[in-house]
Write a protein that holds these residues in place. Structure first.
Motif: not given
Length: 188
Positions: A94-101, A123-144
């Motif tokens: 249910m959650y996504h995680c963002l990494n940079i290679v 302007q919230s503080h997003l603590d946690g990789p899942g929350k961060l991706c959820r708030e920004l709308g980052l999904t596997r669609e944005h992989n690579a």
DNA sequence: ACCCCGATCGTA
DNA sequence: ACGATCGGGGTT
């Protein structure tokens, strides 16, 4: 060099107001260096901007917590590619995680972005990789995606190093002996 | 085809 | 402390 060519190589007035995005050479460095230096960097994704406040390093075949510890798979393939690419995967269904290679092409490593201090609404503080991706709308669609080339998905360098603490990584069962988590200490 | 587990989060 | 929820990866 003529004075004309010198002047034309300078940034324009509008360009000098914003830092230049981080490029390939930055991400190609060793992963612990990139993890530390990303603290205070600004992540830009579409309309969203935020200051990175927490990172973790995942480094190569010898790191049991690294997705690439057992070699290349369909999921982790991007970790073996050029530094500066995004690696985004689904976790716990249910959650996504963002990494940079990071590092040289062929050496699988990445920095997990775990905390973001949003400077755009809400302007919230997003603590946690899942929350961060959820708030920004980052999904596997944005992989690579290549963050050194993308027009609305990139990073700006930290203006100065941020004070931080170093701890074991969160949520892993192996590799807990490594102090590879970096958390900026407030205020940011 | 099947099974187990996970770089998490919110609630109890 | 625990359940939600489902793709990935290893095994049958």
């Amino acid at each position: 060099m003529t004075s004309h060519s010198f002047l034309s190589s300078l940034p324009s007035a509008s360009e000098s107001l914003a830092s230049e995005k981080l490029g390939r050479d930055f991400f190609r460095q060793d992963t612990l260096t990139v993890s530390r230096e990303l603290l205070g960097a600004t992540l830009v994704f579409g309309p969203h901007r935020g200051i990175i406040t927490e990172t973790e390093a995942y480094i190569g075949r010898d790191d049991p917590a690294c997705h690439a510890a057992r070699g290349r798979t369909k999921r982790n393939a991007v970790m073996f590619e050029q530094a500066g690419l995004s690696y985004i995967y689904l976790i716990y269904g249910m959650y996504h995680c963002l990494n940079i290679v990071t590092e040289e092409e062929g050496f699988p490593a990445a920095v997990l972005i775990r905390g973001l201090h949003l400077t755009t609404p809400p302007q919230s503080h997003l603590d946690g990789p899942g929350k961060l991706c959820r708030e920004l709308g980052l999904t596997r669609e944005h992989n690579a995606r290549d963050l050194t080339e993308e027009k609305d998905f990139y990073l700006l360098p930290a203006p100065s190093p941020l004070p931080h603490v170093t701890t074991p990584r969160i949520g892993i069962s192996q590799g807990t002996d490594k102090l590879w988590r970096f958390a900026a200490t407030p205020p940011y």
